[in-house]
Design a protein around this motif. Structure first.
Motif, PDB file in Angstrom:
ATOM      1  N   SER A   1       0.852  -1.195   0.000  1.00  0.00           N
ATOM      2  CA  SER A   1       0.000   0.000   0.000  1.00  0.00           C
ATOM      3  C   SER A   1       0.885   1.242   0.000  1.00  0.00           C
ATOM      4  O   SER A   1       2.108   1.141   0.210  1.00  0.00           O
ATOM      5  CB  SER A   1      -0.906   0.026   1.246  1.00  0.00           C
ATOM      6  N   GLY A   2       0.265   2.397  -0.167  1.00  0.00           N
ATOM      7  CA  GLY A   2       1.004   3.661  -0.091  1.00  0.00           C
ATOM      8  C   GLY A   2       1.513   3.909   1.321  1.00  0.00           C
ATOM      9  O   GLY A   2       2.634   4.403   1.521  1.00  0.00           O
ATOM     10  N   THR A   3       0.695   3.568   2.297  1.00  0.00           N
ATOM     11  CA  THR A   3       1.080   3.732   3.705  1.00  0.00           C
ATOM     12  C   THR A   3       2.335   2.916   4.002  1.00  0.00           C
ATOM     13  O   THR A   3       3.284   3.397   4.622  1.00  0.00           O
ATOM     14  CB  THR A   3      -0.071   3.259   4.628  1.00  0.00           C
TER      15      THR A   3
ATOM     16  N   THR B   1      -3.051  16.516   5.063  1.00  0.00           N
ATOM     17  CA  THR B   1      -2.805  15.385   4.161  1.00  0.00           C
ATOM     18  C   THR B   1      -3.621  14.219   4.689  1.00  0.00           C
ATOM     19  O   THR B   1      -4.215  14.315   5.767  1.00  0.00           O
ATOM     20  CB  THR B   1      -1.298  15.031   4.123  1.00  0.00           C
ATOM     21  N   PHE B   2      -3.651  13.141   3.924  1.00  0.00           N
ATOM     22  CA  PHE B   2      -4.279  11.938   4.444  1.00  0.00           C
ATOM     23  C   PHE B   2      -3.446  11.469   5.645  1.00  0.00           C
ATOM     24  O   PHE B   2      -2.227  11.613   5.659  1.00  0.00           O
ATOM     25  CB  PHE B   2      -4.332  10.873   3.341  1.00  0.00           C
TER      26      PHE B   2
ATOM     27  N   ALA C   1      -2.197   8.909   6.600  1.00  0.00           N
ATOM     28  CA  ALA C   1      -1.109   7.946   6.372  1.00  0.00           C
ATOM     29  C   ALA C   1       0.278   8.577   6.422  1.00  0.00           C
ATOM     30  O   ALA C   1       1.235   7.934   6.870  1.00  0.00           O
ATOM     31  CB  ALA C   1      -1.305   7.244   5.023  1.00  0.00           C
ATOM     32  N   THR C   2       0.403   9.811   5.958  1.00  0.00           N
ATOM     33  CA  THR C   2       1.724  10.449   5.931  1.00  0.00           C
ATOM     34  C   THR C   2       2.293  10.526   7.348  1.00  0.00           C
ATOM     35  O   THR C   2       3.440  10.133   7.598  1.00  0.00           O
ATOM     36  CB  THR C   2       1.623  11.874   5.333  1.00  0.00           C
TER      37      THR C   2
ATOM     38  N   VAL D   1       4.217  16.548   0.578  1.00  0.00           N
ATOM     39  CA  VAL D   1       3.060  15.819   0.045  1.00  0.00           C
ATOM     40  C   VAL D   1       2.561  16.569  -1.188  1.00  0.00           C
ATOM     41  O   VAL D   1       2.218  17.746  -1.095  1.00  0.00           O
ATOM     42  CB  VAL D   1       1.926  15.752   1.094  1.00  0.00           C
TER      43      VAL D   1
ATOM     44  N   CYS E   1       1.527   9.971  -3.454  1.00  0.00           N
ATOM     45  CA  CYS E   1       0.371   9.060  -3.504  1.00  0.00           C
ATOM     46  C   CYS E   1      -0.803   9.633  -4.304  1.00  0.00           C
ATOM     47  O   CYS E   1      -1.691   8.897  -4.716  1.00  0.00           O
ATOM     48  CB  CYS E   1      -0.077   8.704  -2.090  1.00  0.00           C
ATOM     49  N   GLN E   2      -0.818  10.965  -4.502  1.00  0.00           N
ATOM     50  CA  GLN E   2      -1.905  11.577  -5.286  1.00  0.00           C
ATOM     51  C   GLN E   2      -1.371  12.159  -6.597  1.00  0.00           C
ATOM     52  O   GLN E   2      -2.057  12.944  -7.240  1.00  0.00           O
ATOM     53  CB  GLN E   2      -2.574  12.695  -4.465  1.00  0.00           C
TER      54      GLN E   2
ATOM     55  N   TYR F   1      -4.143   2.643  -4.385  1.00  0.00           N
ATOM     56  CA  TYR F   1      -5.507   2.462  -3.864  1.00  0.00           C
ATOM     57  C   TYR F   1      -6.467   2.666  -5.049  1.00  0.00           C
ATOM     58  O   TYR F   1      -6.207   3.508  -5.914  1.00  0.00           O
ATOM     59  CB  TYR F   1      -5.732   3.505  -2.755  1.00  0.00           C
TER      60      TYR F   1
ATOM     61  N   LYS G   1      -7.152   6.128  -6.710  1.00  0.00           N
ATOM     62  CA  LYS G   1      -6.051   7.025  -7.089  1.00  0.00           C
ATOM     63  C   LYS G   1      -5.945   7.138  -8.620  1.00  0.00           C
ATOM     64  O   LYS G   1      -6.532   6.334  -9.334  1.00  0.00           O
ATOM     65  CB  LYS G   1      -4.724   6.512  -6.495  1.00  0.00           C
TER      66      LYS G   1
ATOM     67  N   ALA H   1      -2.399  -1.579  -3.056  1.00  0.00           N
ATOM     68  CA  ALA H   1      -1.029  -1.755  -3.542  1.00  0.00           C
ATOM     69  C   ALA H   1      -0.311  -0.417  -3.430  1.00  0.00           C
ATOM     70  O   ALA H   1      -0.949   0.632  -3.313  1.00  0.00           O
ATOM     71  CB  ALA H   1      -1.014  -2.236  -5.002  1.00  0.00           C
TER      72      ALA H   1
ATOM     73  N   TYR I   1      -9.208  17.406   3.503  1.00  0.00           N
ATOM     74  CA  TYR I   1      -9.762  16.511   4.507  1.00  0.00           C
ATOM     75  C   TYR I   1     -10.441  17.378   5.550  1.00  0.00           C
ATOM     76  O   TYR I   1      -9.976  18.497   5.795  1.00  0.00           O
ATOM     77  CB  TYR I   1      -8.647  15.653   5.124  1.00  0.00           C
TER      78      TYR I   1
HETATM   79  C1  LIG Z   1      -3.783   7.523  -0.397  1.00  0.00           C
HETATM   80  C2  LIG Z   1      -2.699   8.250   0.302  1.00  0.00           C
HETATM   81  C3  LIG Z   1      -1.778   7.597   1.134  1.00  0.00           C
HETATM   82  C4  LIG Z   1      -1.894   6.158   1.547  1.00  0.00           C
HETATM   83  O1  LIG Z   1      -2.032   5.254   0.545  1.00  0.00           O
HETATM   84  P1  LIG Z   1      -2.743   3.824   0.810  1.00  0.00           P
HETATM   85  O2  LIG Z   1      -2.405   3.074  -0.433  1.00  0.00           O
HETATM   86  O3  LIG Z   1      -4.190   4.070   0.957  1.00  0.00           O
HETATM   87  O4  LIG Z   1      -2.125   3.228   2.010  1.00  0.00           O
HETATM   88  C5  LIG Z   1      -0.746   8.340   1.666  1.00  0.00           C
HETATM   89  N1  LIG Z   1      -0.637   9.654   1.439  1.00  0.00           N
HETATM   90  C6  LIG Z   1      -1.509  10.326   0.680  1.00  0.00           C
HETATM   91  C7  LIG Z   1      -1.319  11.784   0.452  1.00  0.00           C
HETATM   92  C8  LIG Z   1      -2.585   9.648   0.090  1.00  0.00           C
HETATM   93  O5  LIG Z   1      -3.476  10.318  -0.646  1.00  0.00           O
END
Ligand SMILES: *Cc1c(COP(=O)(O)O)cnc(C)c1O
Length: 366
Positions: free
Chosen positions: A59-61, A85-86, A88-89, A131, A159-160, A183, A186, A194, A311
Motif C-alpha cells: 500500500s502507499g502507507t 494530508t491523508f 497515512a503520511t 506531500v 500518492c496523489q 488504492y 487514485k 497496492a 480533509y
Molecule cells: C492515499 C494516500 C496515502 C496512503 O495510501 P494507501 O495506499 O491508501 O495506504 C498516503 N498519502 C496520501 C497523500 C494519500 O493520498
C-alpha cells in the motif's frame, strides 16, 4: 442528472478485455505474491517516473513506512511534513517511532510552505516528507536546497500525483525516495490495495527489497528483521495494463479541470485551485473553497451531485494525535482550508454534460 464523485465501473468497462486477460494469466501461472508480474510492472513504472528503481509493496502507507525504515528513521527522530494530508503520511512517521513535525501550507497551492521548513528544523530532524497534494507537486527546488544544507532526507509523498511534473521532472524522481499508492480511487489504481517506492539510489532500493521480503537475501536466510510487504501478482498485472492509459487519463482530468476553471468564476465566495506555471497538475482532486460549505454540499447532493472533503480535520486536531493538543499548535491556512474545501466530481471518463451540469448548479447556488 446523477454525477458521482468518481466512477470506477465505467473505467473497468473501457478496458475490461485487457484486465480480464491479465488476471487470468496470473491465475493460470499461479504467480500470486510478488513474482514476474510485479517485476514487470516495477520496470515499467520506473520508466514512467523517469527514475531507476521501483519496489512494489502492499500500500502507499506501507511505502512511506518502509521508506523511513530503510533510512533508519526511528525513536527520537523528527520528520517534517504538513497537517493537511491523508493521515497515512503522519501515521507512517509515528508507526516507526519517530515524531511528525508540521509546517503550514501555502494558501495558493495548498502544498507545504517550504519557506517555513527551516524554522522547524531541530537537531533531531532527519528528514522531510513533502506531500504533492491533490496532484500538484510541492515547490521542490527550494526544499531540496534546504535538505542539502541541513543534510536531511526527502521522501516525496506522491500518492496523489502519478505523472505530475515540476519543471519537467516527474513526481517521485526528485527526492531520495518517492512513495506511491495504487488504492483503487487514485489516478493509477489497483483492484485492491497496492503501493510502491521509487528511487534512483541502488542501496536504498536493495534495502527496501530485502525489507519487504522478511529481510531475506536468499530463501530462509534473513539478514535483517523485515516484514511481509510484497505486492500481489494480480495487482502488478492489473497495474501493468492500466499504466498504458495513465497519460491519457491524466490529460482527461486536466481537460475537465480546464472546463471547471473557465466556467466557474473565481470570487471571494468561490476560490478555484491554481496550477503553478512550472507544474503539471494531474488533478487527483479538484478542490474548491467556499464559505457556506454545508449548504453547498447539501444543495449539490439534492441535485444529484456527489462531492467529498479532503480533509475535514487536519492531523494535529485528530483524536489519534491528541498528545499534540497540549502543544497548542496552530496552522491557520491548513485549518481554514479544512473548513472550506469541497472536492468536486473528477474522473477521466466524466462527460462534458456532467461537468457543465455541476458548473451550472454551483453557479446557481453561489
Ligand atoms: C492515499 C494516500 C496515502 C496512503 O495510501 P494507501 O495506499 O491508501 O495506504 C498516503 N498519502 C496520501 C497523500 C494519500 O493520498
Amino acid at each position: 442528472m446523477e454525477v458521482p464523485f468518481l466512477d470506477l465501473k465505467i473505467q473497468y468497462q473501457s478496458i475490461k478485455e485487457e484486465i480480464d486477460a491479465a488476471i487470468e494469466q496470473v491465475i493460470s501461472e499461479c504467480s500470486f505474491a510478488g513474482g514476474p508480474f510485479v517485476k514487470d510492472f516495477e520496470n515499467h513504472f520506473s520508466e514512467f517516473c523517469e527514475t531507476k528503481h521501483t519496489v512494489g509493496v502492499g500500500s502507499g502507507t506501507e511505502a512511506i513506512w518502509m521508506a523511513l525504515l530503510s533510512l533508519d528513521i526511528g525513536p527520537g527522530d523528527e520528520i517534517i511534513t504538513v497537517p493537511n494530508t491523508f493521515i497515512a503520511t503522519a501515521e507512517a512517521i509515528s508507526f516507526c517511532g519517530a515524531t511528525p513535525v508540521f509546517v503550514d501550507v501555502d494558501e495558493k497551492t495548498y502544498n507545504m510552505n517550504v519557506f517555513q521548513v527551516e524554522q522547524a528544523i531541530t537537531e533531531k530532524t532527519k528528514g522531510i516528507i513533502p506531500v504533492h497534494l491533490f496532484g500538484q507537486m510541492v515547490d521542490m527546488e527550494p526544499l531540496m536546497a534546504i535538505a542539502k544544507k541541513y543534510n536531511l532526507f526527502v521522501i516525496e509523498d506522491a500518492c496523489q500525483a502519478h505523472g505530475a511534473e515540476y519543471h519537467g521532472k516527474k513526481a517521485g524522481s526528485i527526492g531520495d525516495i518517492g512513495c506511491f499508492s495504487f488504492y483503487p480511487g487514485k489516478n493509477l489504481g489497483a483492484y485492491g490495495d497496492a503501493g510502491a517506492l521509487v528511487t534512483r539510489n541502488d542501496e536504498i532500493a536493495e534495502r527496501v527489497r530485502i525489507l519487504r521480503d522478511h529481510g531475506q537475501t536468499k530463501k530462509y536466510t534473513h539478514k535483517i528483521i523485515g516484514w511481509n510487504g510484497r505486492m500481489d501478482g494480480i495487482q502488478g498485472a492489473i497495474l501493468n495494463v492500466k499504466l498504458r492509459y495513465i497519460n491519457r487519463w491524466n490529460e482527461a482530468r486536466r481537460h475537465i479541470a480546464k472546463l471547471y476553471d473557465t466556467q466557474l468564476k473565481n470570487t471571494e465566495a468561490l476560490v478555484l485551485p491554481k496550477e503553478n506555471e512550472y507544474n503539471r497538475h494531474v488533478y487527483h482532486i479538484y478542490a474548491i473553497r467556499v464559505r457556506y460549505r454545508d449548504e453547498m454540499i447539501k444543495t449539490l447532493k439534492d441535485s444529484g451531485i456527489q462531492t467529498g472533503i479532503h480533509y475535514p480535520l487536519p492531523i494535529h486536531l485528530q483524536p489519534a494525535y491528541k498528545n499534540m493538543a497540549k502543544m497548542n499548535l496552530s496552522f491557520p491556512i491548513a485549518e481554514k482550508c479544512a473548513n472550506e474545501f469541497i472536492s468536486l466530481p473528477m474522473f477521466p471518463e466524466m462527460s462534458q454534460e456532467q461537468v457543465e451540469y455541476v458548473v451550472s448548479q454551483i453557479n446557481r447556488i453561489i
